[in-house]
Design an enzyme around this catalytic site. Structure first.
Site, mmCIF file in Angstrom:
data_model
loop_
_atom_site.group_PDB
_atom_site.id
_atom_site.type_symbol
_atom_site.label_atom_id
_atom_site.label_comp_id
_atom_site.label_asym_id
_atom_site.label_seq_id
_atom_site.Cartn_x
_atom_site.Cartn_y
_atom_site.Cartn_z
ATOM 1 N N TYR A 199 2.927 9.960 -0.303
ATOM 2 C CA TYR A 199 3.927 9.074 0.954
ATOM 3 C C TYR A 199 5.290 9.671 -0.048
ATOM 4 O O TYR A 199 6.328 9.559 0.812
ATOM 5 C CB TYR A 199 3.939 8.031 0.912
ATOM 6 C CG TYR A 199 2.290 6.942 1.974
ATOM 7 C CD1 TYR A 199 1.945 8.721 2.484
ATOM 8 C CD2 TYR A 199 2.132 6.140 1.362
ATOM 9 C CE1 TYR A 199 0.101 7.856 3.075
ATOM 10 C CE2 TYR A 199 0.777 5.734 2.108
ATOM 11 C CZ TYR A 199 0.218 6.637 3.164
ATOM 12 O OH TYR A 199 -1.295 6.310 2.958
ATOM 13 N N LYS A 245 -2.780 6.182 -3.600
ATOM 14 C CA LYS A 245 -3.675 7.199 -3.942
ATOM 15 C C LYS A 245 -3.814 8.370 -4.468
ATOM 16 O O LYS A 245 -2.627 8.817 -4.200
ATOM 17 C CB LYS A 245 -4.282 6.709 -2.212
ATOM 18 C CG LYS A 245 -4.035 5.643 -1.673
ATOM 19 C CD LYS A 245 -4.218 6.115 0.022
ATOM 20 C CE LYS A 245 -3.384 4.968 0.718
ATOM 21 N NZ LYS A 245 -2.260 4.597 1.356
ATOM 22 N N HIS A 280 -7.629 9.367 -1.459
ATOM 23 C CA HIS A 280 -6.984 9.208 -0.801
ATOM 24 C C HIS A 280 -7.889 10.591 0.452
ATOM 25 O O HIS A 280 -8.321 9.566 1.677
ATOM 26 C CB HIS A 280 -5.746 9.916 -0.637
ATOM 27 C CG HIS A 280 -4.633 9.442 0.548
ATOM 28 N ND1 HIS A 280 -3.825 9.071 0.298
ATOM 29 C CD2 HIS A 280 -5.050 9.272 1.899
ATOM 30 C CE1 HIS A 280 -3.357 9.179 1.386
ATOM 31 N NE2 HIS A 280 -3.570 8.899 2.781
ATOM 32 N N ASP A 335 0.888 -0.987 0.379
ATOM 33 C CA ASP A 335 0.235 -0.172 0.155
ATOM 34 C C ASP A 335 0.726 1.599 -0.215
ATOM 35 O O ASP A 335 1.890 1.886 0.869
ATOM 36 C CB ASP A 335 -0.661 0.214 1.311
ATOM 37 C CG ASP A 335 -1.560 0.812 1.113
ATOM 38 O OD1 ASP A 335 -2.256 1.060 0.858
ATOM 39 O OD2 ASP A 335 -1.458 2.176 1.990
HETATM 40 N N1 LIG Z 1 -5.638 5.868 4.161
HETATM 41 C C1 LIG Z 1 -5.146 6.899 4.260
HETATM 42 O O1 LIG Z 1 -5.257 7.953 5.023
HETATM 43 C C2 LIG Z 1 -3.818 5.936 5.167
HETATM 44 C C3 LIG Z 1 -3.583 5.204 5.419
HETATM 45 N N2 LIG Z 1 -1.962 4.407 5.835
HETATM 46 C C4 LIG Z 1 -1.724 3.672 5.026
HETATM 47 O O2 LIG Z 1 -1.749 2.201 6.591
HETATM 48 C C5 LIG Z 1 -0.220 2.237 6.641
HETATM 49 C C6 LIG Z 1 -0.149 1.296 8.179
HETATM 50 O O3 LIG Z 1 -1.526 2.415 9.213
HETATM 51 P P1 LIG Z 1 0.528 3.690 9.882
HETATM 52 O O4 LIG Z 1 -0.131 4.823 10.185
HETATM 53 O O5 LIG Z 1 1.596 3.320 9.146
HETATM 54 O O6 LIG Z 1 1.032 3.203 11.137
HETATM 55 P P2 LIG Z 1 0.900 1.285 12.651
HETATM 56 O O7 LIG Z 1 -0.253 1.470 13.051
HETATM 57 O O8 LIG Z 1 1.216 -0.424 11.043
HETATM 58 O O9 LIG Z 1 1.683 1.312 12.208
HETATM 59 C C7 LIG Z 1 3.492 1.745 12.427
HETATM 60 C C8 LIG Z 1 4.007 2.185 13.225
HETATM 61 O O10 LIG Z 1 4.625 0.973 14.091
HETATM 62 C C9 LIG Z 1 5.445 0.291 14.322
HETATM 63 N N3 LIG Z 1 6.175 -1.133 14.258
HETATM 64 C C10 LIG Z 1 4.896 -2.449 12.656
HETATM 65 N N4 LIG Z 1 5.160 -3.478 13.420
HETATM 66 C C11 LIG Z 1 5.457 -3.284 14.526
HETATM 67 C C12 LIG Z 1 6.160 -4.831 15.286
HETATM 68 N N5 LIG Z 1 5.924 -5.478 15.252
HETATM 69 N N6 LIG Z 1 6.297 -4.346 16.919
HETATM 70 C C13 LIG Z 1 6.576 -3.043 17.107
HETATM 71 N N7 LIG Z 1 6.578 -1.687 16.103
HETATM 72 C C14 LIG Z 1 5.784 -2.006 15.018
HETATM 73 C C15 LIG Z 1 6.586 1.127 13.250
HETATM 74 O O11 LIG Z 1 8.343 1.128 13.682
HETATM 75 P P3 LIG Z 1 9.143 0.848 12.354
HETATM 76 O O12 LIG Z 1 7.695 1.115 11.284
HETATM 77 O O13 LIG Z 1 10.300 1.932 12.430
HETATM 78 O O14 LIG Z 1 8.542 -0.561 12.339
HETATM 79 C C16 LIG Z 1 5.766 2.452 13.164
HETATM 80 O O15 LIG Z 1 5.375 3.146 14.164
HETATM 81 C C17 LIG Z 1 0.763 3.018 6.322
HETATM 82 O O16 LIG Z 1 1.809 2.960 6.600
HETATM 83 C C18 LIG Z 1 -0.116 3.633 4.624
HETATM 84 O O17 LIG Z 1 0.569 2.617 4.169
HETATM 85 C C19 LIG Z 1 -1.798 5.033 7.308
HETATM 86 C C20 LIG Z 1 -2.682 6.300 8.169
HETATM 87 C C21 LIG Z 1 -3.773 6.923 6.648
HETATM 88 O O1 LIG Z 2 -1.786 8.241 4.360
HETATM 89 C C1 LIG Z 2 -2.265 8.793 5.858
HETATM 90 N N1 LIG Z 2 -1.216 8.626 7.324
HETATM 91 C C2 LIG Z 2 -1.982 10.122 7.344
HETATM 92 C C3 LIG Z 2 -1.134 10.407 8.455
HETATM 93 C C4 LIG Z 2 -1.871 11.876 8.700
HETATM 94 C C5 LIG Z 2 -2.768 12.526 8.412
HETATM 95 C C6 LIG Z 2 -2.641 12.182 7.239
HETATM 96 C C7 LIG Z 2 -2.070 11.197 6.240
HETATM 97 C C8 LIG Z 2 -2.612 10.346 5.155
HETATM 98 O O2 LIG Z 2 -3.116 10.537 4.431
#
Ligand SMILES: NC(=O)C1=CN([C@@H]2O[C@H](COP(=O)(O)OP(=O)(O)OC[C@H]3O[C@@H](n4cnc5c(N)ncnc54)[C@H](OP(=O)(O)O)[C@@H]3O)[C@@H](O)[C@H]2O)C=CC1
Ligand SMILES: O=C1Nc2ccccc2C1=O
Length: 881
Positions: free
Chosen positions: A433, A462, A493, A428
């Site tokens: 990003y 997105k 998005h 994803d």
């Molecule tokens: N459509 C939208 O608006 C959005 C989409 N997204 C999508 O969803 C994905 C996931 O959400 P996101 O907000 O990134 O957060 P997550 O809930 O996936 O958490 C990510 C965090 O957790 C840490 N982490 C990952 N695996 C572990 C583990 N096994 N043990 C301990 N810590 C861990 C990572 O650190 P590290 O990387 O250092 O391992 C990072 O700090 C995004 O990356 C994106 O692709 C997210 C937000 C908004």
């Molecule tokens: O993917 C996203 N992750 C985010 C986290 C904070 C604000 C916006 C976004 C996104 O659009």
């Protein structure tokens, strides 16, 4: 001159010498090999009871392995290498020398390999030593057969043989590692078996004749497995050494069942299953037709039967079993055996063990060591998630995908490559990003390296809010960055339109405080979605979807006449702190698949510190992340954990099946902690005039709200305590449906009973409070802006004269005063004419504003002062009550 004394086998370059002498304080063997460690000369035993660094029993062989691994650097070894280097042309001619060289290389790799496995399985020092002893045992047996017996047939040691040794060593120990896991372990990029000669010191490497290099290489996993299984030598080992040509599944099954403290009923169940279904466990099958390895076959059947067993028995039984398993039996007195293995047994003992002793050893290992082995992801319970869902387009989408938000370029490249190697098939990303290029490069490299076809990987990107007015251009540019011809899913998005530009991702409003948004009437998410629909026909994406949509927005979108494609997915924030069950149910009813973003709670992964999650992780012996991810899978949603760390990426893919009771327990977590972590500061607008609704009957209220909305109000104020929320809600909903207005065009306020919206009007200007709130950026909403019942404000002479002067009503002056002071005013009326006129306000001069404020400053009058039955005045500025 010192005489040679008899001692342990030298082992350097597989040197068989046992004769040693002291030269300049060092032990030198008959053939000139120097050993830096103390060697017990005159020790009858090969391994002896004294080992390197004073560790009894086991050690010398390990030391020899490490010695030849080039980890020590005695002068003589270097001299020997120099000597070999200078004679390399000659050396290459000699098959026998090459055989030895190869054996030496493999021994080096074996040592490295074993260390890697010890590390990978997180074995402690003691367990590591035991593991080494088994590897040694097999290695020596092999050397014995192929080198020392000097068979006339020339036997080359190939890398597959080496790998097999390690695998056999592992299964001998009954480590919970099966062939497929093992092979993927060897393909782990940290342990690069593809070009394993690079594991050798350079000096040694140059000794390998080019014609023989290929015996160190392997090409693809498939080839590799087939060679591994087909190889004559492997077959020999399998057939003669380890297992019969047909797996005698019964002892293995019994052992697994007992080790797991499961009921023997399961053994019967599995046995019946095998008999009824005529399951064949012959190795021939697996060798000739590339069928599943018999062990794996057995384990799969075992798992299915165990599941059936627990499904057909009470949950209590499952818990009792699980407790028993977790507690394990610490009572087993193993000291003697342990001592015998660790301290009393010499290499010779190990070498001569009969089958019964090996079994005894394995039992000991299972009962005492295995359950304590703290493997990060419990291999016995957690499996690589292979669940897929069907989209409403008919295409499949893997349930677990890698998130990439906040993964900067280089880390992102590694993360995606590692993920694909670990078995992820879903990535994803998003325009915003700024890592589409890195994602694309990693995918391209993986496809090339592994000969994988593009359609095996599901890629989502997105559409960003500044580019929504031209999704075709936006996607074309994303595809270019991704180096792909199409994506599998293209999401809007956010249901937000920002000032259009392809050069800037976050254009800001003039004050720099919020995003520069476009008016809803000018362009909104319906326009965006309609513009996205043709992208499928154009072949740029296989499916389109939405993200960050709530129920009313989806309802509104779907109700639009030109919306012909049902979104395939809605990607939203979902985790145990924000479970959004209603949204999931709603989406399901519309055949929209829900994707959970921020499943761990985003940056810092706060979910992993939650007590319920930690307790469950202990119960199942898996990581907290595994619990949270498995919960999302159990709810039939897609889950997108993000990480840039290899170990986390790999372990996040392993999920378990949670019991429904545990799923329900996690569902309750949000009752104590509710948290939305992704909430961008889009900067919502609040209309300066809103309709007040206090003190009117339901019917009056319904009519008033309808009439207000029809006359252009977009802001309605109600409260729990007004007891009219139902009437207000009905009027709003009827209005939205009748006029086909989207919900977000309206600003609706309600209040928790006992909220701090305040009384403010010209009789009660409260300048101090107003300035304080302004200072803290708190918006004031004025209730009773006309002085409440009877509207006493409208009788004020000063206000009347200003109104007369400006040719407007006194109400207009009082309300405009409120707005000019930066507050929201909430005049109440049930009279359609008054309602319509109250929304019309005018500008006042600073002088007029201050004249009006003076009315109340001199003699403030509060019209709302409920009798709370307490002695102090609730409005007294000195009272903190
Ligand atoms: N459509 C939208 O608006 C959005 C989409 N997204 C999508 O969803 C994905 C996931 O959400 P996101 O907000 O990134 O957060 P997550 O809930 O996936 O958490 C990510 C965090 O957790 C840490 N982490 C990952 N695996 C572990 C583990 N096994 N043990 C301990 N810590 C861990 C990572 O650190 P590290 O990387 O250092 O391992 C990072 O700090 C995004 O990356 C994106 O692709 C997210 C937000 C908004
Ligand atoms: O993917 C996203 N992750 C985010 C986290 C904070 C604000 C916006 C976004 C996104 O659009």
């Amino acid at each position: 001159m010192a005489r040679y004394s008899r001692g342990q086998v030298c082992g350097v370059d597989n040197c068989p010498s046992r004769l040693w002498k002291r030269v300049n304080g060092q032990n030198v063997c008959q053939y000139g090999h120097v050993n830096e460690f103390d060697i017990e000369i005159d020790d009858e035993d090969d391994m002896g009871n004294t080992g390197a660094a004073g560790i009894p029993g086991i050690g010398d062989f390990s030391r020899r392995l490490t010695n030849v691994a080039g980890l020590t650097s005695s002068q003589i070894t270097r001299d020997k290498v120099d000597q070999l280097s200078s004679k390399k042309i000659q050396t290459r001619k000699y098959g026998e020398d090459f055989k030895k060289l190869q054996a030496k290389c493999f021994q080096i790799i074996l040592a490295k390999n074993s260390k890697f496995i010890i590390e990978k399985l997180n074995l402690n020092k003691e367990q590591g030593k035991l593991y080494f002893s088994i590897v040694k045992l097999l290695w020596i047996k092999t050397l014995d057969r192929h080198l020392h017996k000097k068979s006339t047939k020339s036997t080359n040691y190939s890398i597959r043989f080496l790998v097999l040794i390690n695998y056999l060593a592992i299964i001998q120990m009954n480590l919970p590692l099966y062939l497929s896991d093992f092979i993927s372990l060897t393909f782990d990029k940290k342990f690069n078996i593809e070009r394993c000669e690079y594991a050798l010191p350079r000096d040694l490497r140059i000794q390998i004749p080019f014609s023989q290099l290929k015996s160190f290489h392997s090409h693809s996993t498939f080839n590799y497995i087939s060679i591994l299984i087909k190889d004559q030598f492997c077959r020999e080992i399998i057939e003669s050494n380890i297992l019969e040509s047909k797996l005698n599944y019964y002892p293995l099954l019994t052992r697994i069942t007992l080790n797991l403290y499961l009921s023997m009923d399961i053994v019967r169940l599995v046995k019946n299953y095998i008999i009824i279904n005529k399951i064949d466990f012959s190795f021939k099958e697996c060798i000739n037709k590339y069928h599943v390895h018999p062990e794996l076959k057995l384990i799969s059947i075992f798992i299915i039967c165990t599941k059936i067993y627990f499904m057909n028995n009470s949950r209590k039984q499952y818990y009792q079993w699980h407790q028993k398993y977790l507690l394990n039996d610490s009572k087993f007195n193993s000291v003697d055996l342990k001592k015998r293995i660790l301290f009393k047994s010499s290499f010779k003992d190990l070498y001569n063990w009969n089958n019964q002793q090996v079994d005894e050893f394995c039992d000991f290992y299972n009962k005492n060591i295995l359950p304590n082995v703290k493997i990060y992801t419990n291999i016995e319970y957690a499996y690589s998630c292979s669940k897929v869902y069907k989209l409403n387009t008919g295409a499949e989408i893997p349930a677990l995908g890698l998130g990439t938000w906040q993964s900067p370029d280089e880390e992102c490249f590694n993360a995606v490559y590692t993920a694909l190697t670990a078995g992820y098939r879903h990535i994803d990303t998003a325009r915003v990003y700024q890592n589409e290029e890195a994602v694309g490069n990693a995918i391209a490299k993986y496809l090339k390296d592994t000969d994988t076809s593009r359609d095996e990987i599901f890629v989502t990107t997105k559409l960003w809010c500044t580019e929504v007015q031209d999704p075709k251009r936006a996607l074309t540019e994303s595809l270019k960055r991704l180096k792909l011809d199409y994506v599998d899913l293209y999401l809007m998005h956010w249901p937000v339109t920002m000032s259009p530009t392809f050069n800037e991702l976050f254009p800001k409003s003039k004050d720099g405080k919020s995003a520069l948004l476009i008016d809803f009437n000018e362009w909104n998410y319906v326009n965006t979605y309609k513009a996205m629909q043709p992208l499928i026909e154009l072949g740029l994406t296989k499916a389109i979807g939405i993200s960050n949509f709530n129920i009313p927005k989806i309802e509104y979108l779907l109700s639009q006449p030109d919306v012909t494609v049902i979104p395939a997915c809605n990607q939203v924030e979902i985790h145990p702190f924000l479970p959004q069950q209603d949204l999931i149910d709603y989406c399901k009813s519309k055949e929209i698949l829900v994707e959970c973003y921020s499943p761990l709670g985003s940056t810092g992964a706060p979910l992993l510190k939650n007590e319920v999650i930690i307790q469950l992780s202990e119960k199942y012996s898996v990581s907290p992340a595994c619990i949270v991810i498995s919960w999302a899978i159990a709810r039939d949603t897609v889950v997108l954990p993000k990480s840039v760390h290899d170990v986390r990426i790999e372990s996040n893919l392993k999920t378990i099946e949670l019991s429904s009771a545990d799923v329900a327990e996690i569902d309750q977590v949000s009752k104590t902690t509710t948290q939305r972590v992704v909430n961008p500061p889009w900067g919502a607008e609040i209309p300066a005039v809103g309709l007040g609704t206090w003190k009117c009957t339901d019917e009056e209220c319904y009519n008033a709200v309808k009439s207000a909305l029809n006359s252009g109000y977009t802001h309605i104020d109600t409260a729990r305590v007004y007891q009219n929320e139902i009437a207000v809600g009905k009027a709003i909903n009827d209005y939205l449906i009748e006029t086909n207005t989207p919900r977000e065009k309206l600003f609706i306020t309600t209040k928790l009973w006992s909220c701090n919206q305040i009384e403010m009007h010209p009789f009660l200007p409260q300048d101090n409070l107003l300035n304080y709130c302004k200072d803290k950026n708190i918006l004031i909403q004025c209730y009773s802006p006309l002085g409440s019942t009877g509207a006493p404000i409208l009788k004020n002479e000063i206000l009347n004269s200003i109104a007369l002067n400006k040719n407007v009503s006194t109400a207009c002056i009082a309300l405009s005063w409120g707005i000019e002071r930066g507050t929201v005013v909430l005049p109440k009326s049930v009279n359609p004419i008054r309602i319509a006129s109250n929304i019309k306000t005018i500008n006042l001069t600073p002088k007029e504003i201050s004249i009006i404020s003076e009315i109340g400053e001199k003699n403030p009058k509060r019209v709302n002062n409920p009798k709370w039955g307490i002695s102090s005045n609730i409005f007294d500025e000195n009272s903190t009550f």
